[in-house]
Design a protein around this motif. Structure first.
Motif, short mmCIF file in Angstrom:
data_model
loop_
_atom_site.label_atom_id
_atom_site.label_comp_id
_atom_site.label_asym_id
_atom_site.label_seq_id
_atom_site.Cartn_x
_atom_site.Cartn_y
_atom_site.Cartn_z
N GLN B 468 1.13 -1.30 0.15
CA GLN B 468 0.02 -0.02 0.07
C GLN B 468 0.89 1.27 -0.01
O GLN B 468 0.55 2.49 -0.78
N GLU B 469 2.05 1.30 0.57
CA GLU B 469 2.79 2.69 0.91
C GLU B 469 3.43 2.82 -0.59
O GLU B 469 3.34 3.89 -0.95
N THR B 470 3.76 1.80 -1.33
CA THR B 470 4.38 2.02 -2.82
C THR B 470 3.38 2.36 -3.75
O THR B 470 3.62 3.28 -4.29
N ARG B 471 2.18 1.90 -3.61
CA ARG B 471 1.10 2.30 -4.36
C ARG B 471 0.66 3.85 -3.98
O ARG B 471 0.46 4.36 -4.99
N ALA B 472 0.54 4.13 -2.95
CA ALA B 472 0.23 5.39 -2.33
C ALA B 472 1.24 6.68 -3.12
O ALA B 472 0.88 7.47 -3.47
N GLN B 473 2.34 6.05 -3.14
CA GLN B 473 3.57 6.92 -3.70
C GLN B 473 3.12 6.91 -5.14
O GLN B 473 3.24 8.14 -5.81
N LEU B 474 2.71 6.03 -5.84
CA LEU B 474 2.47 5.88 -7.55
C LEU B 474 1.45 6.78 -7.51
O LEU B 474 1.37 7.69 -8.61
N TYR B 475 0.33 6.60 -6.82
CA TYR B 475 -1.00 7.55 -7.03
C TYR B 475 -0.80 8.83 -7.02
O TYR B 475 -1.41 9.62 -7.44
N LYS B 476 0.28 9.37 -5.94
CA LYS B 476 0.57 10.73 -5.72
C LYS B 476 0.96 11.41 -6.98
O LYS B 476 0.69 12.31 -7.29
N GLN B 477 1.91 10.67 -7.41
CA GLN B 477 2.56 11.05 -8.63
C GLN B 477 1.56 11.20 -9.82
O GLN B 477 1.39 12.36 -10.35
#
Lengths: 339, 524
Positions: B468-477
């Motif tokens: 989830q942490e990695t996904r959140a980063q991708l979605y922020k971009q």
């Protein structure tokens, strides 16, 4: 009576081409206006585009138009109105069967209310005295301009939300689930009588009061105006003057005069009733009455082709039937009419 | 003849009058007695309707709400934390990097007639959704390759490709097991057999009401009421009147913003919850004048969301600065960071001037809306946006509208330069607020024409990622690029309102925005 039977048969046969013409018009119009049932329901959801195509295929929307036209018509001839295009697998006939009893009940009671109110105030507008006459005239002129949702909401507030009567009428709907009515015909009044469920009968009637009265108030004024003008005319005629000169009592005169005014009014009544069978959309919406009018409105927005076609064909039949009945009444009422 | 006719009429009128009066007295006399005798029944009023009582074919918010109260799924959302928790499933495991998911079921789940609910029921129900191929079936077929029962209490899903948010998808209604009576290959739009959730359907009168009673075999906590009746109203005015008249205990979806405020002022208990419904403008990026990024950015900068929320929705919606609504874990208010909080007129003017617009050569745009589908506030919403854009002095807005059926077709054909739209998610994951709009193979329905390979890649990556942490980063971009490219202008996020009658003590709303019927408590 042989000629009357032939007349009826001929009039009945004429229903067929009118239904066909109406079906054709509706079919063409539905396809010409932009939008289709798949887009209207799923167009703004994350359904993959190829999935939309698959659903269109399932509904037969990918077939050539003439084929869709003929297939649906063939279905109707077998009394199969097709399946809804937005409610998967649900026959259109079920929707009509669900909604028509509600429409019929409201049509009958709204119609009765309008006739009673219309005739009474029409006569009062001519023969009444003082304020009653003024009020009847005022109603005859302004009644039809009342906006149904507005007058409906006022009645709801006066009789349901802050009741001025010692009891409270329901805000909307046809029945309270608590009365436990067993459904037989779908006409709740009939059902509650044949199952001997008195609380249900009373509950159903209570639900009918406000919508019927609302319809009655608005539609009745048209009768009031018709009765008023025809009655005036007849009462002013020489023959009535002659009767009057012979000392025939006024009440008797009125009775005869009224019968003479009835011919155009019955025609209008027939028309009005037929329109009511198509569902009184505004009244249905105001009182959450689950009739055909709201059904049609909802399905037009969703572009439910089969449902719209089915309901319209059904209307056409009903209107044909009612005008047939009106013609017969007309013939019986006026001996001068030959068939 | 005429004589008879009049006499009959008089009698008919008299009969009707007598019946009405009798009915009145009955109602008056009956009201007091009945209430005391009955178990606590809750009456809910809505302006929605139940479409198809079948998880294989229903695909609308309210029917899903009813089904979610009647059926239980493998997983659900905890109403307090919003986390996904087990419901029918006591545990699960992702294998092969998220391509295979195995769920272990609880042994005590039963349908409302006592039939046990097993892994075979889960498999049969999901296969049924795939076979029938109804409107929501893509929620299964897009993801699931195959599903099978390993034993009576173990279900295995094999996916087409790894899906990081598969649990959110499994929580949707098409994955809920149905009673064995549902036919395997045809829909049952009026079926009342139900599932193994807290309630069973005891009566359904289409267009009138639906009655739910507790499922006696339910494994979870017993409902706090003895019966739930849902009445369907045609208009928000009628819904309000029904609450005030006491015909209903709970006024749920959807009251007018003005009525909610007014009822609150009159002392009604109004329960508010954050909503997942979002409103936004679709911007066509492949035709002039909105094909210029500066133009799109200027339009985004000139919007004052708080004003829209206050003036049009009387505070019943709140400003939204991303397509992902606030409250969802990957939300990042990219538009606020880039354009500021209110209307940034200076920036808008500067951007417009930079591409050659001035007082004599104004930017001419068309804004489309649809007058009824999103309620009767829509024309006003469009009018206020027009005002805000024209406040720059450099934009001239023409408002246009078409009715829903037509609107959707025009939209998907890309006929709108700017158009107002709304979105309610299918599953509760940031993916469902971004992919359908930004992934170039998935966003054709909006007609924006937006294609950005970088965004496509980020979204694909986020889909298969399980952390989830990695996904959140991708979605922020992704959200940052969204605010830069402006193929959409997020406007508002809905809030939910339930207005309670005087006898209602408690109501809970699930993270999916469904009313949890079993939580409704009334005083007798």
């Amino acid at each position: 009576m042989g000629s009357l039977a032939r007349y009826i048969a001929l009039r009945a046969a004429l229903i067929v081409p009118s239904v066909l013409i109406l079906y054709t018009i509706v079919f063409v119009v539905l396809r010409v206006i932009p939008g289709d049932p798949v887009l209207a329901v799923l167009g703004t959801k994350s359904v993959p585009p190829e999935e939309l195509e698959r659903i269109r295929e399932r509904l037969g929307l990918d077939k050539p138009l003439y084929q869709q036209y003929i297939e649906y018509l063939m279905g109707v001839l077998r009394l199969d109105f097709g399946e809804s295009m937005v409610y998967t697998g649900r026959p259109v006939w079920n929707d009509i069967a669900d909604r028509f009893p509600a429409t019929l009940e409201l049509a009958v009671f709204g119609f009765l209310a309008s006739v009673v109110l219309g005739l009474a105030s029409g006569v009062a507008a001519v023969k009444g005295r003082g304020p009653i006459r003024a009020l009847a005239n005022f109603y005859a002129v302004t009644g039809y301009t009342l906006f149904i949702p507005w007058i409906g909401l006022i009645l709801i507030y006066v009789f349901a939300v802050n009741p001025i009567l010692p009891f409270r009428l329901p805000v909307g709907g046809r029945i309270s689930p608590e009365v436990g009515l067993r459904e037989v015909t779908g006409l709740y009044i009939v059902d509650s009588i044949i199952t001997g469920n008195i609380p249900a009968l009373i509950d159903v009637l209570a639900h009918l009061v406000l919508p019927s009265v609302t319809l009655g108030i608005v539609l009745g004024s048209a009768y009031a105006r018709l009765v008023r003008s025809h009655l005036r005319e007849v009462l002013a005629s020489e023959i009535v003057a002659g009767y009057r000169a012979r000392g025939i009592p006024e009440i008797l005169l009125l009775r005869h005069a009224l019968r003479n005014t009835m011919v155009p009014i019955v025609t209008y009544m027939g028309l009005q009733f037929a329109i009511l069978l198509g569902g009184a959309v505004l009244t249905e919406t105001t009182f959450s009455w689950p009739g055909l009018g709201t059904l049609l409105l909802e399905r037009i927005e969703l572009r439910d082709y089969t449902a719209i076609q089915g309901v319209v064909i059904f209307f056409a039949f009903m209107i044909g039937l009612v005008s047939l009945v009106v013609d017969v009444i007309y013939a019986l009422l006026d001996p001068r009419i030959r068939y | 003849m005429a004589q008879k006719f009049n006499a009959r009429l008089a009698i008919a009128a008299a009969v009707v009058l007598i019946i009405i009066l009798a009915a009145g007295f009955y109602l008056f006399a009956g009201q007091g007695g009945e209430q005391a005798a009955q178990a606590p029944t809750v009456v809910i009023g809505v302006t929605d309707s139940v479409t198809e009582l079948d998880p294989a074919t229903s695909y609308d918010f309210f029917t899903w709400e009813v089904l979610s109260n009647v059926m239980a799924g493998l997983v659900t959302y905890d109403p307090d934390t919003g986390e996904i928790v087990g419901d029918l499933a006591t545990g699960w495991e992702a294998r092969e990097g998220g391509k295979v998911w195995v769920f272990t079921l609880r042994p005590d789940a039963k349908f409302a007639d006592g039939t046990p609910c097993t892994a075979q029921d889960v498999v049969r129900s999901i296969k049924r959704v795939m076979t029938i191929g109804g409107d929501p079936s893509w929620l299964v077929t897009e993801f699931v390759e195959d599903v099978r029962a390993i034993d009576d209490y173990t279900v295995e899903f094999r996916l087409k490709q790894p899906v990081g948010y598969f649990l959110a998808v499994v929580a949707t209604i098409p994955y809920h097991p149905v009673h064995p009576n549902y036919p395997d290959n045809e829909p049952a739009p009026d079926a009342t057999w139900g599932g193994c959730g807290p309630y069973k359907i005891s009566e359904f009168k289409r267009g009138e009401y639906i009655v739910l009673e507790p499922n006696p075999y339910y494994y979870g906590e017993k409902p706090k009421n003895g019966k739930v009746i849902i009445k369907f109203y045609e208009s928000s005015q009628a819904l309000r009147a029904a609450l005030e008249a006491g015909d209903i205990d709970v006024a749920w979806r959807t009251l007018n913003p003005a009525d909610i405020r007014d009822l609150q002022d009159r002392g009604y208990n109004v329960k508010e919850a954050p909503g997942l419904f979002i409103r936004y403008i679709v911007v066509k990026v492949d035709a002039p004048p909105t094909d210029r990024k500066e133009v799109r950015q200027a339009l985004a900068a000139a919007i004052d969301r708080q004003e829209l929320a206050d003036r049009v929705f009387q505070g019943t919606m709140e400003p939204l600065y991303s397509m992902v609504p606030s409250g969802l874990w990957a939300h990042y208010p990219a538009f606020k960071d880039k354009y500021g909080e209110g209307a940034n007129i200076d920036l808008a003017v500067q951007l417009l001037r930079s591409v050659g617009y001035d007082e004599n050569n104004k930017l001419k745009v068309e804004l489309w809306y649809t007058p009824t589908h999103y309620g009767d506030t829509e024309a006003q919403l469009a009018a206020v946006i027009k005002e805000q854009w024209e406040a720059t002095g450099l934009i001239e807005v023409t408002l246009k509208s078409s009715e829903w059926g037509q609107y959707v077709e025009q939209l998907s054909q890309g006929q709108f330069m700017l158009s107002l739209l709304g979105w309610y998610p299918d599953y509760l994951d940031p993916d469902n607020f971004l992919t359908p709009f930004l992934l170039s193979t998935a966003n054709t329905w909006t007609g924006t024409g937006y294609v950005n390979p970088q965004v496509d890649e980020l979204l694909q990556q986020a889909m298969t990622e399980t952390d989830q942490e990695t996904r959140a980063q991708l979605y922020k971009q992704v959200q940052e690029i969204l605010a830069e490219d402006v193929p959409y202008i997020p406007l508002l996020q809905g809030k939910l309102y339930v207005v309670l009658g005087p006898n209602v003590v408690n109501v809970e709303i699930s993270p999916l925005q469904f009313l949890i019927y079993s939580s409704i408590e009334v005083t007798g």
